[in-house]
Design an enzyme around this catalytic site. Structure first.
Site, PDB file in Angstrom:
ATOM      1  N   ASP A 189       0.806  -1.249  -0.109  1.00 48.51           N
ATOM      2  CA  ASP A 189       0.058  -0.002  -0.044  1.00 48.51           C
ATOM      3  C   ASP A 189       1.154   1.330   0.150  1.00 48.51           C
ATOM      4  O   ASP A 189       1.980   1.307   0.448  1.00 48.51           O
ATOM      5  CB  ASP A 189      -0.883   0.001   1.361  1.00 48.51           C
ATOM      6  CG  ASP A 189      -1.955  -1.094   1.072  1.00 48.51           C
ATOM      7  OD1 ASP A 189      -2.295  -1.498  -0.079  1.00 48.51           O
ATOM      8  OD2 ASP A 189      -2.587  -0.996   2.407  1.00 48.51           O
TER       9      ASP A 189
ATOM     10  N   ARG B 290      -1.312  -0.514  -8.766  1.00 47.45           N
ATOM     11  CA  ARG B 290      -2.884  -0.198  -8.231  1.00 47.45           C
ATOM     12  C   ARG B 290      -2.919   1.231  -8.311  1.00 47.45           C
ATOM     13  O   ARG B 290      -2.159   1.858  -7.418  1.00 47.45           O
ATOM     14  CB  ARG B 290      -3.255  -0.839  -6.772  1.00 47.45           C
ATOM     15  CG  ARG B 290      -4.456  -0.401  -6.111  1.00 47.45           C
ATOM     16  CD  ARG B 290      -4.756  -0.474  -4.578  1.00 47.45           C
ATOM     17  NE  ARG B 290      -4.709  -1.915  -4.313  1.00 47.45           N
ATOM     18  CZ  ARG B 290      -4.163  -2.103  -3.021  1.00 47.45           C
ATOM     19  NH1 ARG B 290      -3.888  -1.278  -2.009  1.00 47.45           N
ATOM     20  NH2 ARG B 290      -4.371  -3.380  -2.707  1.00 47.45           N
TER      21      ARG B 290
HETATM   22  C1  FAD Z   1      -8.767  -1.489  -3.335  1.00 48.09           C
HETATM   23  C2  FAD Z   1      -8.242  -0.297  -2.656  1.00 48.09           C
HETATM   24  C3  FAD Z   1      -6.717   0.146  -2.164  1.00 48.09           C
HETATM   25  C4  FAD Z   1      -6.729   1.450  -1.750  1.00 48.09           C
HETATM   26  N1  FAD Z   1      -5.167   1.586  -1.467  1.00 48.09           N
HETATM   27  C5  FAD Z   1      -4.900   2.711  -1.129  1.00 48.09           C
HETATM   28  C6  FAD Z   1      -3.412   3.042  -0.664  1.00 48.09           C
HETATM   29  O1  FAD Z   1      -2.598   2.053  -0.549  1.00 48.09           O
HETATM   30  N2  FAD Z   1      -2.984   4.550  -0.277  1.00 48.09           N
HETATM   31  C7  FAD Z   1      -4.012   5.280  -0.478  1.00 48.09           C
HETATM   32  O2  FAD Z   1      -3.541   6.398  -0.200  1.00 48.09           O
HETATM   33  N3  FAD Z   1      -5.248   4.991  -0.757  1.00 48.09           N
HETATM   34  C8  FAD Z   1      -5.842   3.835  -1.025  1.00 48.09           C
HETATM   35  N4  FAD Z   1      -7.105   3.675  -1.390  1.00 48.09           N
HETATM   36  C9  FAD Z   1      -8.199   4.955  -1.033  1.00 48.09           C
HETATM   37  C10 FAD Z   1      -8.198   5.700  -2.237  1.00 48.09           C
HETATM   38  O3  FAD Z   1      -6.932   6.493  -2.381  1.00 48.09           O
HETATM   39  C11 FAD Z   1      -9.556   6.839  -2.198  1.00 48.09           C
HETATM   40  O4  FAD Z   1      -9.016   7.536  -0.862  1.00 48.09           O
HETATM   41  C12 FAD Z   1     -10.903   6.040  -1.882  1.00 48.09           C
HETATM   42  O5  FAD Z   1     -10.873   5.101  -2.902  1.00 48.09           O
HETATM   43  C13 FAD Z   1     -11.795   7.019  -2.385  1.00 48.09           C
HETATM   44  O6  FAD Z   1     -11.800   7.232  -3.502  1.00 48.09           O
HETATM   45  P1  FAD Z   1     -12.826   6.939  -4.782  1.00 48.09           P
HETATM   46  O7  FAD Z   1     -11.815   6.559  -5.878  1.00 48.09           O
HETATM   47  O8  FAD Z   1     -13.609   6.000  -4.459  1.00 48.09           O
HETATM   48  O9  FAD Z   1     -13.372   8.180  -5.385  1.00 48.09           O
HETATM   49  P2  FAD Z   1     -14.289   9.623  -4.607  1.00 48.09           P
HETATM   50  O10 FAD Z   1     -14.247  10.376  -5.499  1.00 48.09           O
HETATM   51  O11 FAD Z   1     -13.501   9.770  -3.386  1.00 48.09           O
HETATM   52  O12 FAD Z   1     -15.826   8.801  -4.405  1.00 48.09           O
HETATM   53  C14 FAD Z   1     -16.372   8.313  -5.315  1.00 48.09           C
HETATM   54  C15 FAD Z   1     -17.714   7.711  -4.657  1.00 48.09           C
HETATM   55  O13 FAD Z   1     -17.456   6.569  -3.859  1.00 48.09           O
HETATM   56  C16 FAD Z   1     -18.144   6.469  -2.984  1.00 48.09           C
HETATM   57  N5  FAD Z   1     -17.239   6.442  -1.681  1.00 48.09           N
HETATM   58  C17 FAD Z   1     -15.872   6.774  -1.827  1.00 48.09           C
HETATM   59  N6  FAD Z   1     -15.209   6.495  -0.468  1.00 48.09           N
HETATM   60  C18 FAD Z   1     -16.369   6.091   0.501  1.00 48.09           C
HETATM   61  C19 FAD Z   1     -16.424   5.895   1.655  1.00 48.09           C
HETATM   62  N7  FAD Z   1     -15.386   5.921   2.414  1.00 48.09           N
HETATM   63  N8  FAD Z   1     -17.562   5.543   2.057  1.00 48.09           N
HETATM   64  C20 FAD Z   1     -18.677   5.404   1.374  1.00 48.09           C
HETATM   65  N9  FAD Z   1     -18.800   5.725   0.028  1.00 48.09           N
HETATM   66  C21 FAD Z   1     -17.511   6.082  -0.567  1.00 48.09           C
HETATM   67  C22 FAD Z   1     -19.082   7.507  -2.853  1.00 48.09           C
HETATM   68  O14 FAD Z   1     -20.322   6.878  -3.465  1.00 48.09           O
HETATM   69  C23 FAD Z   1     -18.371   8.678  -3.741  1.00 48.09           C
HETATM   70  O15 FAD Z   1     -19.272   9.740  -4.221  1.00 48.09           O
HETATM   71  C24 FAD Z   1      -7.427   2.305  -1.563  1.00 48.09           C
HETATM   72  C25 FAD Z   1      -8.915   2.313  -2.314  1.00 48.09           C
HETATM   73  C26 FAD Z   1      -9.264   0.999  -2.929  1.00 48.09           C
HETATM   74  C27 FAD Z   1     -10.454   0.813  -3.471  1.00 48.09           C
END
Ligand code: FAD
Length: 313
Positions: free
Chosen positions: A136, A187
């Site tokens: 990560d 990723r």
């Molecule tokens: C498999 C995976 C691994 C990850 N690993 C890392 C990592 O190693 N380092 C890192 O910095 N980040 C990591 N992340 C988190 C990532 O950086 C984002 O903070 C997170 O995925 C929210 O962004 P989004 O792309 O969903 O878009 P956004 O624009 O934030 O959200 C889009 C939509 O998704 C839904 N959503 C998003 N987050 C939430 C929530 N918490 N609760 C409910 N609904 C939500 C809502 O409907 C929102 O409108 C990871 C995410 C995933 C999916």
């Protein structure tokens, strides 16, 4: 009311020991407690049960034993051996052999050599037992050291590991090219930490534009990338780009976090896209949980409601 809370507020609250001990008291105490929406449980058995449930729906898993920022050699050593025990439990249970971990859990804050030694203990087992280990990405003070550690591992010859790149960092397109040149798996995520304008885009539109540009770079030049997002606009952009460029579904996968947008998870997998769910578990769930609240402050309302319900029982 909670939707207006800035991400920065959650980052500050994540450091509060009072809040942490309160959350620990209520967050997991019953099967309906609030932290269980995002965290599979505190024990490995609970994570394996959650993984089985995910796999029954035709999705794949990666298991994350939560933990970060350890400060002593003993803690880093203990975290490493706890991960090895998790890998053994995964093998015994017969669920997908894929784990995610953080380098500060293995001692990156102590020194890089300690971290590399601990990571090698894990990837040695991964190589023997056919696991994939995803490193990560943490906040920006760790970006260089994380990529350097990964390149060290790759240079030694380990191939069953990959990294994460965060679109909100202004440096990320260059980092993708660097990792693509190795032939390693990335990723792609938007990024979950509070970062300054000096290093990261602050507007959602800028982060989204970077994510789309980097997704295209990964789909055309990367090695089996993971597009990790819950954002339907990013997902549509990915499937449209793949279709327009004759990139088959099995050349990349989608990933989402446990408990978020389960509706989308099922429909994408139903469309024939390889799909992986990130299943976090363990006693150190508080910082991870606070990042999930920071991404969507409306989740606070859900937490408050669950606590009130739990207390009235
Ligand atoms: C498999 C995976 C691994 C990850 N690993 C890392 C990592 O190693 N380092 C890192 O910095 N980040 C990591 N992340 C988190 C990532 O950086 C984002 O903070 C997170 O995925 C929210 O962004 P989004 O792309 O969903 O878009 P956004 O624009 O934030 O959200 C889009 C939509 O998704 C839904 N959503 C998003 N987050 C939430 C929530 N918490 N609760 C409910 N609904 C939500 C809502 O409907 C929102 O409108 C990871 C995410 C995933 C999916």
């Amino acid at each position: 009311m909670f939707a207006a809370l800035p991400k920065a507020a959650f980052s500050v609250l994540a450091g509060s020991s009072t809040l942490k001990s309160l959350a620990s008291k209520y967050g997991m105490r019953s099967t309906n407690s609030f932290a269980r929406r995002f965290i599979a449980g505190e024990q490995v058995d609970e994570a394996i049960e959650a993984a089985r449930e995910v796999e029954r729906q035709g999705l794949m898993v990666t298991l994350d034993l939560l933990g970060e920022s350890v400060a002593s050699h003993e803690e880093a050593h203990a975290a490493t051996f706890a991960y090895i025990a998790v890998m053994e439990a995964i093998e015994r249970a017969g669920v997908g052999r894929n784990i995610s971990l953080k380098l500060t859990q293995l001692g990156l804050d102590i020194d890089q050599a300690t971290c590399v030694d601990n990571l090698r203990r894990i990837v040695d087992i991964a190589a023997k037992s056919d696991f994939f280990v995803r490193i990560d990405m943490e906040n920006s003070p760790y970006t260089d050291r994380t990529l350097d550690t990964f390149e060290t591992l790759w240079g030694i010859g380990y191939r069953q590991a990959g990294v994460v790149i965060q679109s909100y960092l202004k440096r990320s397109t260059a980092d993708i090219k660097r990792v693509n040149a190795l032939g390693a798996r990335i990723r792609l995520v938007k990024g979950a930490y509070r970062e300054s304008a000096a290093v990261a885009f602050q507007q959602k539109a800028e982060v989204d534009a970077a994510f789309i540009e980097q997704m295209k770079l990964l789909l055309t030049e990367g090695t089996y990338p993971a597009i990790a997002t819950h954002d339907p606009v990013m997902i549509d952009a990915t499937t449209s780009f793949a279709k327009a460029n004759g990139i088959a579904n099995d050349r990349y996968e989608f990933q989402m976090l446990y408990g978020i947008r389960r509706d989308l998870q099922a429909s994408l997998a139903g469309d024939g896209h390889p799909f992986r769910v990130y299943v976090p578990f363990g006693r150190e769930w508080f910082p991870y949980f606070m990042r999930r609240l920071g991404e969507r402050p409306a989740n606070v309302g859900f937490v408050v409601g669950s606590i009130l319900k739990d207390k009235s029982k």
